[in-house]
Design an enzyme around this catalytic site. Structure first.
Site, short mmCIF file in Angstrom:
data_model
loop_
_atom_site.label_atom_id
_atom_site.label_comp_id
_atom_site.label_asym_id
_atom_site.label_seq_id
_atom_site.Cartn_x
_atom_site.Cartn_y
_atom_site.Cartn_z
N ARG A 1 43.32 8.67 11.36
CA ARG A 1 43.86 10.04 11.22
C ARG A 1 45.03 9.95 10.27
O ARG A 1 46.02 9.26 10.54
CB ARG A 1 44.31 10.59 12.58
CG ARG A 1 45.17 11.84 12.40
CD ARG A 1 45.43 12.58 13.68
NE ARG A 1 44.24 13.25 14.15
CZ ARG A 1 44.25 14.24 15.06
NH1 ARG A 1 45.39 14.63 15.59
NH2 ARG A 1 43.13 14.80 15.44
N HIS B 1 37.84 17.51 9.42
CA HIS B 1 37.91 17.00 10.80
C HIS B 1 36.48 16.96 11.35
O HIS B 1 36.10 17.77 12.20
CB HIS B 1 38.81 17.93 11.63
CG HIS B 1 39.29 17.33 12.91
ND1 HIS B 1 38.96 16.06 13.33
CD2 HIS B 1 40.09 17.85 13.89
CE1 HIS B 1 39.54 15.83 14.51
NE2 HIS B 1 40.23 16.88 14.86
N GLN C 1 35.57 16.74 15.24
CA GLN C 1 35.86 18.00 15.93
C GLN C 1 34.70 18.98 15.78
O GLN C 1 34.20 19.55 16.75
CB GLN C 1 37.14 18.62 15.33
CG GLN C 1 37.48 20.00 15.88
CD GLN C 1 38.00 19.95 17.30
OE1 GLN C 1 38.92 19.21 17.59
NE2 GLN C 1 37.42 20.74 18.19
N ASP D 1 42.31 28.50 14.59
CA ASP D 1 43.10 27.26 14.61
C ASP D 1 44.53 27.65 14.21
O ASP D 1 44.77 28.78 13.74
CB ASP D 1 42.49 26.25 13.61
CG ASP D 1 43.24 24.91 13.59
OD1 ASP D 1 43.96 24.61 14.57
OD2 ASP D 1 43.11 24.17 12.59
N CYS E 1 40.18 24.53 18.26
CA CYS E 1 40.11 23.07 18.33
C CYS E 1 41.26 22.50 19.16
O CYS E 1 41.17 21.38 19.64
CB CYS E 1 40.14 22.48 16.93
SG CYS E 1 41.58 22.97 15.97
N ARG F 1 34.59 16.57 22.86
CA ARG F 1 35.08 15.56 21.90
C ARG F 1 34.76 14.16 22.42
O ARG F 1 34.41 13.25 21.66
CB ARG F 1 36.59 15.70 21.68
CG ARG F 1 37.06 16.97 20.99
CD ARG F 1 36.64 17.02 19.54
NE ARG F 1 37.09 15.87 18.79
CZ ARG F 1 38.33 15.67 18.33
NH1 ARG F 1 39.26 16.59 18.52
NH2 ARG F 1 38.64 14.58 17.65
#
Ligand code: CP
Ligand code: NVA
Length: 317
Positions: free
Chosen positions: A104, A131, A134, A236, A276, A304
């Site tokens: 990340r 991402h 996700q 988001d 998310c 996830r």
């Protein structure tokens, strides 16, 4: 799975995507039944985090443990990389010790550079651009909620064509991966952002090119009314990790782009709410909406774990 790494949704073809979704279904079922399944015993995942995380870190770490392996959490700055050791050297060294690397970080190019020198699978755990884990989990969640569960073991992509997914907010990493996956799955996605906050142009164009073959409809809008008839409303944060200095400017720009009850009255009555997470309640979404009966954000977060277990099994076994 054909791809060696998972850095972008673009790395996956339709058979890779269905492999991931079907494996997720199987692994989630095993877990709910309490069935032990340890195909990654004695395997290690190195996890490099240059940004904070709750879901990604804990789901990868607990996920590999459940699969029989172990994880090493590495804070970017505490590696020698933080003192100037090159990505190329770090990738080659870690490749000699562990069996997979999750990263990340900020710059997407750094993950590509890592993969160039890595002889083991590299998984993108979020960059400024994408991402993918996700969004794979999110599509799994949509399938779980909107199709028959049995269809997951025998997924027909065409089943997803009739759903209208609307993203409202910032055209960020989440949206870039969402556009690519919806395009690959022939879905119907509208991305509503204020002017100047549209998603990455090149990824949008890629998504349009893919849509020609799959029949997907991916459209951009600045008009909040385009949420009409949505089956799924996704949002988001307006200020992503690394954009904190733009807070005031962004809060102003995104006024009017909040998912709240008034806006949702234009969507379908059973429109599902996705995020998310982490959420900034009172900014991109109101508290009553995210806590409401149509919100699926916690199931989305749980998935996830299952999706990433599937990704690790397919890449690292
Ligand atoms: N959604 C997500 O990636 O959450 P974290 O930042 O907590 O990992
Ligand atoms: N767009 C957000 C997603 C967090 C999971 C960020 O990059 O901070």
């Amino acid at each position: 799975m054909k791809t060696k790494h998972l850095i972008s949704i673009s790395d996956l073809d339709i058979s890779d995507i269905t492999d991931i979704l079907k494996t997720t279904f199987k692994l989630k079922k095993f877990q709910k039944e309490g069935k032990e399944y340890t195909p990654l015993s004695f395997k290690t995942l190195a996890m490099i985090f240059a940004k904070p995380s709750t879901r990604t870190r804990v789901s990868f770490e607990t996920g590999i443990f459940q699969l029989g392996g172990s994880a090493i959490f590495l804070r970017g700055k505490e590696l020698q990389m933080g003192r100037g050791e090159t990505i190329a050297d770090t990738a080659r060294i870690l490749s000699r010790y562990v069996h997979g690397i999750m990263i990340r970080t900020f710059d997407h190019k750094d993950v590509l550079e890592f993969a160039k020198y890595s002889t083991i699978p590299v998984i993108n755990g979020l960059t400024d651009l994408e991402h993918p884990c996700q969004i794979l989990g999110d599509i799994y969640t949509i399938i779980e909620k909107k199709l028959e569960t049995s269809s997951l073991s025998n997924l027909r992509i065409s089943d997803l064509k009739n759903l209208k997914v609307v993203f409202v907010g910032d055209g960020n990493n989440i949206v870039n991966s969402l556009m690519l996956l919806c395009a690959k799955l022939g879905m119907n996605l509208t991305v509503i952002t204020p002017q100047g906050y549209e998603p990455n142009k090149k990824i949008y164009q890629n998504s349009l090119d893919i849509s020609v073959k799959t029949g997907a409809t991916i459209s951009l809008s600045n008009k909040i009314e385009d949420i009409k008839n949505a089956d799924i409303a996704y949002t988001d944060v307006w200020i992503s990790m690394g954009q904190e200095a733009e807070r005031e400017k962004r809060l102003n720009a995104f006024k009017g782009y909040q998912i709240n009850k008034a806006l949702l009255s234009k969507a379908k009555p059973d429109c599902l709410i996705m995020h998310c997470l982490p959420a900034h309640r009172g900014e991109e979404v109101t508290d009553d909406v995210i806590e409401g009966e149509n919100s699926i954000v916690f199931d989305q977060a749980e998935n996830r774990l299952h999706i990433q277990k599937a990704i690790m099994v397919l890449l690292m076994s």
